[in-house]
Design a protein around this motif. Structure first.
Motif, PDB file in Angstrom:
ATOM      1  N   ALA A  33       0.773  -1.282  -0.025  1.00 43.52           N
ATOM      2  CA  ALA A  33      -0.023   0.108   0.169  1.00 43.52           C
ATOM      3  C   ALA A  33       0.936   1.358  -0.012  1.00 43.52           C
ATOM      4  N   ARG A  34       2.256   1.046   0.248  1.00 45.18           N
ATOM      5  CA  ARG A  34       3.261   2.185   0.359  1.00 45.18           C
ATOM      6  C   ARG A  34       2.725   3.505   1.194  1.00 45.18           C
ATOM      7  N   TYR A  35       2.261   3.064   2.371  1.00 46.36           N
ATOM      8  CA  TYR A  35       2.435   4.080   3.283  1.00 46.36           C
ATOM      9  C   TYR A  35       3.517   4.606   3.626  1.00 46.36           C
ATOM     10  N   ASP A  36       3.361   6.009   3.920  1.00 45.55           N
ATOM     11  CA  ASP A  36       4.520   6.608   4.575  1.00 45.55           C
ATOM     12  C   ASP A  36       4.681   6.599   5.894  1.00 45.55           C
ATOM     13  N   LEU A  37       3.360   6.727   6.726  1.00 44.37           N
ATOM     14  CA  LEU A  37       3.303   6.644   8.162  1.00 44.37           C
ATOM     15  C   LEU A  37       1.884   5.902   8.448  1.00 44.37           C
ATOM     16  N   ILE A  38       1.997   4.841   9.206  1.00 44.61           N
ATOM     17  CA  ILE A  38       0.935   4.158   9.735  1.00 44.61           C
ATOM     18  C   ILE A  38       0.866   3.876  11.168  1.00 44.61           C
ATOM     19  N   VAL A  39      -0.246   4.092  11.708  1.00 48.10           N
ATOM     20  CA  VAL A  39      -0.388   3.757  13.027  1.00 48.10           C
ATOM     21  C   VAL A  39      -1.043   2.488  13.187  1.00 48.10           C
ATOM     22  N   LEU A  40      -0.498   1.582  14.067  1.00 48.13           N
ATOM     23  CA  LEU A  40      -1.285   0.097  14.179  1.00 48.13           C
ATOM     24  C   LEU A  40      -1.798   0.207  15.986  1.00 48.13           C
ATOM     25  N   THR A  41      -2.824  -0.160  16.219  1.00 47.21           N
ATOM     26  CA  THR A  41      -3.161  -0.494  17.537  1.00 47.21           C
ATOM     27  C   THR A  41      -3.559  -1.848  17.898  1.00 47.21           C
ATOM     28  N   LYS A  58      13.361  -2.170   7.607  1.00 51.15           N
ATOM     29  CA  LYS A  58      14.185  -1.234   6.647  1.00 51.15           C
ATOM     30  C   LYS A  58      13.420  -0.331   5.818  1.00 51.15           C
ATOM     31  N   ASP A  59      12.221  -0.440   5.695  1.00 48.95           N
ATOM     32  CA  ASP A  59      11.283   0.279   4.966  1.00 48.95           C
ATOM     33  C   ASP A  59      10.764   1.559   5.947  1.00 48.95           C
ATOM     34  N   TYR A  60      10.726   1.155   7.281  1.00 52.89           N
ATOM     35  CA  TYR A  60      10.113   2.093   8.178  1.00 52.89           C
ATOM     36  C   TYR A  60      11.013   2.066   9.172  1.00 52.89           C
ATOM     37  N   PRO A  61      12.409   2.950   8.890  1.00 52.05           N
ATOM     38  CA  PRO A  61      13.298   2.841   9.767  1.00 52.05           C
ATOM     39  C   PRO A  61      13.144   3.957  11.121  1.00 52.05           C
ATOM     40  N   TRP A  62      12.216   4.795  10.743  1.00 54.95           N
ATOM     41  CA  TRP A  62      11.622   5.389  12.145  1.00 54.95           C
ATOM     42  C   TRP A  62      10.496   4.815  12.724  1.00 54.95           C
ATOM     43  N   ASN A  63      10.431   4.458  13.853  1.00 57.49           N
ATOM     44  CA  ASN A  63       9.074   3.736  14.275  1.00 57.49           C
ATOM     45  C   ASN A  63       8.999   3.904  16.029  1.00 57.49           C
ATOM     46  N   VAL A  64       7.890   3.513  16.356  1.00 57.48           N
ATOM     47  CA  VAL A  64       7.598   3.302  17.815  1.00 57.48           C
ATOM     48  C   VAL A  64       7.204   1.992  17.838  1.00 57.48           C
ATOM     49  N   GLU A  75      -0.665  -5.390  29.777  1.00 59.52           N
ATOM     50  CA  GLU A  75       0.117  -5.326  28.569  1.00 59.52           C
ATOM     51  C   GLU A  75       0.640  -3.906  28.471  1.00 59.52           C
ATOM     52  N   ASP A  76       1.358  -3.444  27.559  1.00 57.55           N
ATOM     53  CA  ASP A  76       1.630  -1.938  27.282  1.00 57.55           C
ATOM     54  C   ASP A  76       0.332  -1.291  26.476  1.00 57.55           C
ATOM     55  N   SER A  77       0.601  -0.107  25.739  1.00 57.32           N
ATOM     56  CA  SER A  77      -0.567   0.545  25.208  1.00 57.32           C
ATOM     57  C   SER A  77      -1.127  -0.012  24.070  1.00 57.32           C
ATOM     58  N   GLY A  78      -0.134  -1.159  23.141  1.00 56.05           N
ATOM     59  CA  GLY A  78      -0.529  -1.478  22.074  1.00 56.05           C
ATOM     60  C   GLY A  78      -0.251  -0.693  20.846  1.00 56.05           C
ATOM     61  N   LEU A  79       0.197   0.595  21.117  1.00 60.56           N
ATOM     62  CA  LEU A  79       0.416   1.486  20.115  1.00 60.56           C
ATOM     63  C   LEU A  79       1.770   1.031  19.419  1.00 60.56           C
ATOM     64  N   MET A  80       1.613   1.317  18.101  1.00 63.06           N
ATOM     65  CA  MET A  80       2.848   0.757  17.057  1.00 63.06           C
ATOM     66  C   MET A  80       2.878   2.049  16.079  1.00 63.06           C
ATOM     67  N   LEU A  81       3.784   2.670  15.842  1.00 67.05           N
ATOM     68  CA  LEU A  81       4.016   3.605  14.793  1.00 67.05           C
ATOM     69  C   LEU A  81       5.030   3.388  13.568  1.00 67.05           C
ATOM     70  N   LEU A  82       4.743   3.067  12.465  1.00 66.66           N
ATOM     71  CA  LEU A  82       5.954   2.977  11.151  1.00 66.66           C
ATOM     72  C   LEU A  82       5.966   4.104  10.591  1.00 66.66           C
ATOM     73  N   SER A  83       7.123   4.547  10.247  1.00 67.68           N
ATOM     74  CA  SER A  83       7.354   5.812   9.243  1.00 67.68           C
ATOM     75  C   SER A  83       8.407   5.740   8.429  1.00 67.68           C
ATOM     76  N   ARG A  84       8.268   6.156   7.163  1.00 62.96           N
ATOM     77  CA  ARG A  84       9.283   6.411   6.364  1.00 62.96           C
ATOM     78  C   ARG A  84       9.869   7.727   6.768  1.00 62.96           C
ATOM     79  N   LEU A  85       9.232   8.518   7.405  1.00 58.88           N
ATOM     80  CA  LEU A  85       9.555  10.392   7.542  1.00 58.88           C
ATOM     81  C   LEU A  85      10.532  10.177   8.789  1.00 58.88           C
ATOM     82  N   PRO A  86      11.573  11.189   8.822  1.00 65.88           N
ATOM     83  CA  PRO A  86      12.480  11.197  10.024  1.00 65.88           C
ATOM     84  C   PRO A  86      11.819  11.756  11.291  1.00 65.88           C
ATOM     85  N   PHE A  87      12.079  11.227  12.282  1.00 70.85           N
ATOM     86  CA  PHE A  87      11.537  11.824  13.682  1.00 70.85           C
ATOM     87  C   PHE A  87      12.556  12.967  14.004  1.00 70.85           C
TER      88      PHE A  87
END
Length: 420
Positions: A33-41, A58-64, A75-87
């Motif tokens: 889908a070529r997301y630049d940034l996606i939030v997963l819950t 490697k595609d999303y080197p900036w991530n939470v 458990e933790d928050s269950g939040l995950m963030l994948l980003s191609r954009l630099p933090f």
């Protein structure tokens, strides 16, 4: 030039044996889908998290990768963030620099100072087994700051009775207040008046849209009011603002959606980079069954394509097309690479639709939608080849999208709609 963001409740619950297998499938679909940034819950599974990072790190080197408390029975928050954009690195905060964060700003080493997090103080039922909250990162898009807040709020528990439902609504109100406090702290001083902001995630508020106007429940209006307060330049529920009223945008449950629980909000305040929604859509592909299995999750994803503003760049501002017996011709220009132009038709029928960009046929840059489903393009009756344009059977209310969001396509175009 274009930016694709999204959100998806992945349902990686700790006890599910399918987590690793589903994570591998999801990783491939995110990449396609070529997301630049996606939030997963609901990424509560360590195995799913490792599979995702191994597959797309490697595609999303900036991530939470995870954030929030993790105790013996919590458990933790269950939040995950994948980003191609630099933090951007954030300043130290005694309130929001949470000790339980794993993130990467380089793709190699943990680098938690790039993330803020507030853990929600109230919960009920099985939500209390997770440390839900709201996170914050600041990314760079075209050398300008873009603020991203991401969250998963108290679940609604549809099977609960009226009193317990009222309790979950009250908890979400408190959580919204905590998130709004995080937003104000992150955007001080005065960033909200001059920089672009996204709020993304599973809010578990039912954003019902009904009738010919924007009729919503009290909880949706309260949510928008609470989140809008820090944004004097304006703040919008992207689906409510830019999708046709005929399309309810339901995201839950995935196999028969009848509720809108997942959201992307935008404040486009940066005058030097006036971002605009080009297309907001449900990403059914993220949840569709793999092989003979059940759906990947019980939610549908949301995908939003952003680009610089241009009149007619989304369904909300679409140009009207009036087709008579001789057809209709429309001349226009896509000003920004990867931008879109939209046209609205209100007469049903069978039509040949021709598109040329810079003088050449460009059928692959043409998508048609029923107003009731802005996510899945209509299939042509004939695909068109050579000098023969594609032919479509259109409902009374339909849209034509011109352009390709994930490309550098731009320039002058000619659209021709002819009754068949």
């Amino acid at each position: 030039m274009a930016l694709r963001v999204g959100t998806f409740n992945a349902r990686f619950l700790p006890h599910l044996l399918s987590n690793a297998r589903r994570a591998a499938v999801l990783a491939e679909r995110i990449r396609e889908a070529r997301y630049d940034l996606i939030v997963l819950t609901e990424v509560f599974s360590g195995r799913a998290r490792r599979v995702l990072i191994d597959a797309v790190g490697k595609d999303y080197p900036w991530n939470v990768q995870y954030v929030g408390s993790r105790r013996i029975i919590r458990e933790d928050s269950g939040l995950m963030l994948l980003s191609r954009l630099p933090f951007d690195e954030l300043p130290a905060s005694p309130t929001y620099s949470h000790p339980r964060i794993r993130a990467s700003a380089s793709g190699i080493t943990p680098d938690w100072p790039h993330v803020w997090f507030v853990e929600y103080t109230d919960c009920t039922a099985s939500d209390c087994l997770a440390g839900k909250g709201a996170g914050y990162v600041r990314v760079r898009f075209r050398e300008r700051p873009l603020h991203v807040f991401f969250t998963h709020m108290q679940a609604a528990y549809d099977h609960h009775g009226p009193e317990k439902q009222a309790r979950t609504r009250a908890i979400r109100t408190t959580q919204l207040q905590q998130m709004a406090t995080l937003v104000r702290a992150a955007l001080a001083p005065n960033r909200a008046t001059r920089e672009n902001v996204l709020v993304i995630g599973d809010c578990n508020v039912d954003g019902v849209r009904s009738g010919n106007g924007h009729t919503h429940g009290d909880e949706w209006r309260g949510m928008l009011a609470a989140l809008s307060d820090p944004f004097p330049a304006g703040f919008a529920d992207v689906w409510d603002r830019h999708a046709p009223m005929a399309d309810p945008g339901h995201t839950f449950p995935a196999w028969a959606p009848d509720a809108r629980r997942d959201y992307v909000f935008l404040s486009a305040a940066d005058p030097s980079q006036p971002l605009a929604v080009q297309h907001v859509a449900l990403d059914h592909d993220l949840a569709r069954p793999s092989g003979g299995d059940d759906h990947l999750s019980d939610h549908v994803g949301i995908s939003v394509d952003l680009n610089l503003h241009q009149e007619g760049c989304n369904p909300d501002s679409a140009h009207d097309v009036h087709v008579d017996t001789d057809g209709a011709s429309c001349i226009g220009t896509i000003h920004h690479p990867g931008g879109l132009q939209w046209y609205r038709l209100t007469t049903d029928g069978t039509y040949d639709v021709t598109l040329e960009i810079s003088g050449s046929p460009a059928h692959d840059a043409l998508s048609l939608y029923a107003a009731s489903d802005i996510s899945r393009p209509l299939a042509p009756l004939t695909s068109g080849n050579g000098d023969q344009p594609p032919r479509y059977r259109l409902p009374k209310n339909a849209f034509i999208s011109i352009g390709k969001a994930r490309s550098d396509l731009s320039g002058a175009f000619a659209l021709r709609v002819t009754p068949a």
